[in-house]
Write a protein that holds these residues in place. Structure first.
Motif, PDB file in Angstrom:
ATOM      1  N   UNK A   2       0.863  -1.181   0.000  1.00  0.00           N
ATOM      2  CA  UNK A   2       0.000   0.000   0.000  1.00  0.00           C
ATOM      3  C   UNK A   2       0.897   1.228   0.000  1.00  0.00           C
ATOM      4  N   UNK A   3       0.638   2.099  -0.917  1.00  0.00           N
ATOM      5  CA  UNK A   3       1.388   3.347  -1.011  1.00  0.00           C
ATOM      6  C   UNK A   3       0.465   4.516  -0.750  1.00  0.00           C
ATOM      7  N   UNK A  43     -17.695  -5.825   5.847  1.00  0.00           N
ATOM      8  CA  UNK A  43     -16.857  -6.628   6.735  1.00  0.00           C
ATOM      9  C   UNK A  43     -16.371  -5.734   7.874  1.00  0.00           C
ATOM     10  N   UNK A  44     -16.373  -6.275   9.096  1.00  0.00           N
ATOM     11  CA  UNK A  44     -15.859  -5.514  10.241  1.00  0.00           C
ATOM     12  C   UNK A  44     -14.457  -5.034   9.932  1.00  0.00           C
ATOM     13  N   UNK A  45     -14.214  -3.760  10.188  1.00  0.00           N
ATOM     14  CA  UNK A  45     -12.940  -3.146   9.820  1.00  0.00           C
ATOM     15  C   UNK A  45     -11.897  -3.307  10.921  1.00  0.00           C
ATOM     16  N   UNK A  46     -11.452  -4.534  11.115  1.00  0.00           N
ATOM     17  CA  UNK A  46     -10.356  -4.794  12.052  1.00  0.00           C
ATOM     18  C   UNK A  46      -9.073  -4.889  11.252  1.00  0.00           C
ATOM     19  N   UNK A  47      -7.978  -4.509  11.840  1.00  0.00           N
ATOM     20  CA  UNK A  47      -6.684  -4.657  11.189  1.00  0.00           C
ATOM     21  C   UNK A  47      -6.397  -3.537  10.210  1.00  0.00           C
ATOM     22  N   UNK A  48      -5.133  -3.418   9.884  1.00  0.00           N
ATOM     23  CA  UNK A  48      -4.679  -2.377   8.977  1.00  0.00           C
ATOM     24  C   UNK A  48      -4.408  -2.988   7.609  1.00  0.00           C
ATOM     25  N   UNK A  49      -4.932  -2.342   6.577  1.00  0.00           N
ATOM     26  CA  UNK A  49      -4.697  -2.803   5.210  1.00  0.00           C
ATOM     27  C   UNK A  49      -3.288  -2.415   4.793  1.00  0.00           C
ATOM     28  N   UNK A  50      -2.474  -3.430   4.457  1.00  0.00           N
ATOM     29  CA  UNK A  50      -1.069  -3.185   4.141  1.00  0.00           C
ATOM     30  C   UNK A  50      -0.697  -3.515   2.703  1.00  0.00           C
ATOM     31  N   UNK A  88     -11.378  -1.563 -16.454  1.00  0.00           N
ATOM     32  CA  UNK A  88     -10.866  -0.591 -15.487  1.00  0.00           C
ATOM     33  C   UNK A  88      -9.736  -1.215 -14.670  1.00  0.00           C
ATOM     34  N   UNK A  89      -8.719  -0.422 -14.381  1.00  0.00           N
ATOM     35  CA  UNK A  89      -7.620  -0.870 -13.534  1.00  0.00           C
ATOM     36  C   UNK A  89      -8.059  -0.718 -12.082  1.00  0.00           C
ATOM     37  N   UNK A  90      -8.170  -1.839 -11.359  1.00  0.00           N
ATOM     38  CA  UNK A  90      -8.612  -1.800  -9.969  1.00  0.00           C
ATOM     39  C   UNK A  90      -7.744  -2.692  -9.099  1.00  0.00           C
ATOM     40  N   UNK A  91      -7.761  -2.353  -7.821  1.00  0.00           N
ATOM     41  CA  UNK A  91      -7.076  -3.162  -6.830  1.00  0.00           C
ATOM     42  C   UNK A  91      -7.866  -3.159  -5.539  1.00  0.00           C
ATOM     43  N   UNK A  92      -7.656  -4.188  -4.735  1.00  0.00           N
ATOM     44  CA  UNK A  92      -8.330  -4.293  -3.437  1.00  0.00           C
ATOM     45  C   UNK A  92      -7.320  -4.143  -2.325  1.00  0.00           C
ATOM     46  N   UNK A  93      -7.657  -3.311  -1.335  1.00  0.00           N
ATOM     47  CA  UNK A  93      -6.857  -3.194  -0.121  1.00  0.00           C
ATOM     48  C   UNK A  93      -7.127  -4.405   0.760  1.00  0.00           C
ATOM     49  N   UNK A  94      -6.084  -5.117   1.139  1.00  0.00           N
ATOM     50  CA  UNK A  94      -6.246  -6.269   2.022  1.00  0.00           C
ATOM     51  C   UNK A  94      -5.272  -6.136   3.190  1.00  0.00           C
ATOM     52  N   UNK A  95      -5.622  -6.770   4.301  1.00  0.00           N
ATOM     53  CA  UNK A  95      -4.770  -6.675   5.484  1.00  0.00           C
ATOM     54  C   UNK A  95      -3.459  -7.423   5.282  1.00  0.00           C
ATOM     55  N   UNK A  96      -3.560  -8.601   4.701  1.00  0.00           N
ATOM     56  CA  UNK A  96      -2.396  -9.458   4.541  1.00  0.00           C
ATOM     57  C   UNK A  96      -2.665 -10.436   3.412  1.00  0.00           C
ATOM     58  N   UNK A  97      -1.633 -10.764   2.630  1.00  0.00           N
ATOM     59  CA  UNK A  97      -1.755 -11.784   1.588  1.00  0.00           C
ATOM     60  C   UNK A  97      -1.083 -13.035   2.128  1.00  0.00           C
ATOM     61  N   UNK A  98      -1.807 -14.162   2.060  1.00  0.00           N
ATOM     62  CA  UNK A  98      -1.270 -15.406   2.600  1.00  0.00           C
ATOM     63  C   UNK A  98      -0.532 -16.239   1.562  1.00  0.00           C
ATOM     64  N   UNK A  99      -1.272 -16.841   0.635  1.00  0.00           N
ATOM     65  CA  UNK A  99      -0.664 -17.805  -0.270  1.00  0.00           C
ATOM     66  C   UNK A  99      -1.591 -18.099  -1.441  1.00  0.00           C
ATOM     67  N   UNK A 100      -1.002 -18.774  -2.445  1.00  0.00           N
ATOM     68  CA  UNK A 100      -1.789 -19.311  -3.547  1.00  0.00           C
ATOM     69  C   UNK A 100      -1.981 -20.794  -3.252  1.00  0.00           C
ATOM     70  N   UNK A 101      -3.232 -21.255  -3.337  1.00  0.00           N
ATOM     71  CA  UNK A 101      -3.576 -22.627  -2.969  1.00  0.00           C
ATOM     72  C   UNK A 101      -4.367 -23.273  -4.099  1.00  0.00           C
ATOM     73  N   UNK A 102      -4.099 -24.554  -4.344  1.00  0.00           N
ATOM     74  CA  UNK A 102      -4.920 -25.336  -5.279  1.00  0.00           C
ATOM     75  C   UNK A 102      -6.140 -25.835  -4.526  1.00  0.00           C
ATOM     76  N   UNK A 103      -7.302 -25.667  -5.140  1.00  0.00           N
ATOM     77  CA  UNK A 103      -8.548 -26.095  -4.520  1.00  0.00           C
ATOM     78  C   UNK A 103      -9.313 -26.957  -5.516  1.00  0.00           C
ATOM     79  N   UNK A 104      -9.742 -28.119  -5.069  1.00  0.00           N
ATOM     80  CA  UNK A 104     -10.606 -28.954  -5.889  1.00  0.00           C
ATOM     81  C   UNK A 104     -12.012 -28.383  -5.811  1.00  0.00           C
TER      82      UNK A 104
END
Length: 156
Positions: A48-49, A83-90, A104-120
């Motif tokens: 986040x800048x 969504x309850x606004x807990x935590x800081x979006x980084x 349109x060029x868009x992005x989402x503010x998220x608190x933390x990025x975890x991982x990429x996961x394969x899901x069946x």
């Protein structure tokens, strides 16, 4: 006897393929919960800048930023999805503009990025509410529930 084991292995692989398609999702934190989006929508992840506010923008738009010469709208999915606004979006998850109807060029503010996961797809349960197209489904994993969101439908 060896031929039987090879045949069994091939049959098991075929059964696994038939049991459901796999997709990759990017998991991230919003407030106290874990959410995910199909990795196909994600272009990149940035820190986040500085954001520039936009007068009269929808409440869920926190501002815009210049990302490699392109003005990118930064959306707060906590506001968008109530969504309850807990935590800081980084971090900001930047979406591929080609996946959106208006490109349109868009992005989402998220608190933390975890991982990429394969899901069946067999692990994905239907969303609890039929009327909300923004929720693709619910994934049960490691004793937790992960909400799978469609970024295209969430903004509509």
């Amino acid at each position: 006897m060896r031929q039987d084991s090879i045949t069994t292995d091939v049959a098991e692989e075929d059964a696994e393929e038939d049991s459901g398609e796999e997709v990759q999702v990017l998991e991230f934190k919003l407030g106290p919960e874990t959410y995910c989006v199909d990795i196909e929508y994600v272009s990149e992840i940035v820190d986040k800048g500085q954001l520039t506010g936009v007068p009269n923008a929808p409440e869920y738009v926190d501002g815009v930023m210049d990302l490699r010469g392109r003005t990118t709208s930064i959306i707060n999915p906590k506001t968008l999805l109530n969504i309850d606004d807990e935590g800081e979006s980084k971090r900001i998850v930047i979406f591929d503009p080609g996946k959106f109807e208006d490109e349109a060029a868009t992005g989402w503010l998220v608190d933390e990025v975890y991982q990429v996961v394969r899901v069946s797809m067999n692990e994905v349960e239907d969303p609890p509410m039929e009327k909300d197209d923004s929720i693709e489904g619910i994934i049960k994993r490691d004793g937790e529930l992960v909400v799978w969101i469609s970024p295209v439908h969430a903004i509509e």
